[in-house]
Design an enzyme around this catalytic site. Structure first.
Site: not given
Lengths: 315, 236
Positions: A1-3
């Site tokens: 997960m990353c933003g």
């Protein structure tokens, strides 16, 4: 997960507030990526013959004035420099290729983070709030910004492994997802002249776009070609000198949401990152389609952005 | 007794001054046999997991766009969202009714066991994935891999459906009014008989979607993947 977050200001009257509008977007994505953060700011476009470099060096004893003097001698140019935490912003008159060659050869402890006439990339390990503070993001002025909060899955948590990745003149890439064929692709790209600094899969995507475009592809063509050549999950946002582009893989597991008003266009991994933007209540909000390239850029007739029809296919 | 005295008062929760946890706890504290209560949630601002796990006959009006998993695991409640919704809207709903005035992101109505989900805009990929009895009515279009491995219930699409519709479908029924990009493995078009027209008409009416049932086509499982076929052993 990353933003991922991106903000492009169509209304130049907002340019003074770029950092103030963009920083909360980045910080809102902290839960998606608390281990490193970075951003590209597009501001202070240099005249045609000049270049902006952002260099990074973890060694506190490194002498930026000495490097500036060395660059002055080597390139016979005046060199302006400004040290910002571990990074140094340099302005000089030189050819991009020559500067790249210089830093590839010179055995310096510093790395080129970004290069172009418009772009400045700053990135570090740490919570987004810390990283934004180190580089005074809130005060940043400019036309657009791309940011990333990282939760590493593929490679080490280092400054070099943080996003955005520079992909040549004024371009940068941020990535949410993971690529499964990056090792094989890295070997192919090395044969085409790419020089890698990390084991990071996202750096392979950035170099892929760079190689494609140096071979003559447009950004759209390079992105559509990426759909064929990159195996894995991705939402990419690519910062360009006058806008940004968004691409999701055909499966589209990795989230993306976009919003537009008369004053701005924004994208983010999640809507909550957009929720504080002025006028978002009445903005057009939509989810970008899978396997479709969205390009927003300054048109010739003022600062209106437009989505191009996705009919361009890979050359 | 006037009408206003019979209606429960609306409790307003503004998420600028209350946390999501406080909201959900208050909704969980409603006993399942309680009289109808009314709630209004303001300043949703894309927050995740709003109004999840309700087990009481309340109505909840949510103002603004919501994040992931809104109205998940709902039982009995009637929840209306005045905005768009992120991933996993009304996932694993058991009963009740969830109405979305805007567009939904991926996996809306995933694994739902009962109740009715109405999406007045479009839904993205994987709408109704692994649905197990829920009814989903989408006024607009749905993305790819919708109703993937859907076991029971009905997915109704007023617009178009993306590729691989109903892939590996079990006994769920799918109705699409517009174009289907392509059907997934073992999903086929089926005859629309009188009983289907009647049931679909009733469902559209219940959903408040004003479209004629006869404009829809029906899709279902060819049931060829239900059992291992020794003739296909070489392909595994």
């Amino acid at each position: 997960m990353c933003g991922i977050v991106g903000l492009y200001l169509k209304n130049p009257a907002l340019n003074d507030q770029l950092g103030a509008l963009f920083e909360p977007m980045l910080l809102e994505m902290t839960q998606r990526g608390p281990d490193s953060s970075g951003f590209a700011i597009y501001r202070d476009l240099q005249p045609e013959a000049r270049l902006k470099l952002v260099l990074q060096c973890a060694d506190n004893d490194f002498s930026w004035p000495e490097l500036a003097a060395e660059l002055t001698r080597t390139f016979a140019t005046d060199v302006d420099f400004k040290v910002v935490h571990t990074h140094c912003l340099i302005s000089m008159a030189a050819e991009e290729a020559a500067v790249r060659r210089y830093f590839a050869r010179a055995s310096l402890p510093c790395a080129v983070v970004s290069i172009g006439r418009h772009i400045e990339i700053y990135k570090e390990v740490g919570l987004p709030q810390q990283v934004a503070g180190l580089f005074n993001l809130r005060e940043a002025r400019g036309s657009h910004a791309i940011g990333h909060t990282r939760m590493a899955t593929e490679s080490a948590v280092t400054t070099a492994g943080s996003h955005p990745f520079s992909t040549g003149s004024d371009l940068c890439l941020v990535h949410n997802g993971s690529l499964s064929n990056h090792n094989r692709l890295r070997r192919k790209l090395e044969k085409a002249g790419a020089v890698f600094r990390t084991d990071n899969d996202s750096e392979v995507a950035a170099q892929y776009l760079d190689v494609q475009m140096r071979q003559g592809a447009s950004l759209e063509q390079a992105l559509y070609a990426a759909l064929d050549d990159l195996d894995g999950f991705f939402t990419f946002t690519v910062g360009t000198s006058d806008g940004f582009a968004v691409l999701r893989d055909p499966i589209a597991c990795k989230p993306a949401v976009m919003a537009e008003t008369a004053d701005w266009v924004a994208m983010a991994s999640e809507y909550r990152a957009l929720a504080g933007l002025p006028g978002v209540e009445t903005a057009r909000v939509w989810e970008p389609e899978p396997a479709t390239v969205y390009v927003w850029e300054q048109s010739g007739r003022g600062r209106t952005a437009s989505k191009r029809a996705p009919e361009v296919v890979a050359a | 007794m006037s009408a206003s005295e019979t209606l429960p008062t609306t409790r307003v929760v503004d998420l600028r001054s209350s946390t999501v946890r406080e909201l959900n706890q208050a909704l969980h504290d409603l006993p399942p046999d309680a009289a109808l209560s009314r709630w209004e949630v303001r300043s949703a601002a894309g927050e995740h997991a709003l109004a999840v796990g309700i087990n009481a006959p309340c109505t909840v009006e949510i103002k603004g766009h919501v994040g992931y998993y809104c109205a998940g695991m709902n039982k009995h409640a009637e929840i209306t969202i005045h905005g768009n919704a992120g991933t996993g809207l009304a996932e694993n709903m058991m009963s009740g009714r969830v109405v979305l005035r805007g567009n939904a992101s991926q996996s809306a109505g995933a694994t739902g066991r009962g109740g009715l989900l109405v999406i007045e805009g479009d839904a993205a990929a994987r709408c109704g994935i692994s649905m197990k009895g829920i009814d989903i009515v989408v006024r607009g279009s749905v993305g790819h891999l919708s109703a993937f491995m859907a076991q029971r219930g009905r997915l109704v699409v007023g617009g178009d459906a993306g590729s691989a519709l109903g892939d590996s479908l079990y006994e769920a029924q799918i109705f699409v009014r517009g174009q289907v990009t392509d059907l997934g493995a073992d999903c086929i078009e089926k005859e629309m008989r009188a009983e289907h027209l009647e049931a679909l008409g009733a469902l559209l009416e219940a959903a408040g979607v004003n479209l004629p049932a006869r404009a829809f086509r029906r899709y279902g499982s060819a049931r060829t993947l239900y059992h291992f076929n020794v003739d296909h052993a070489d392909t595994y």
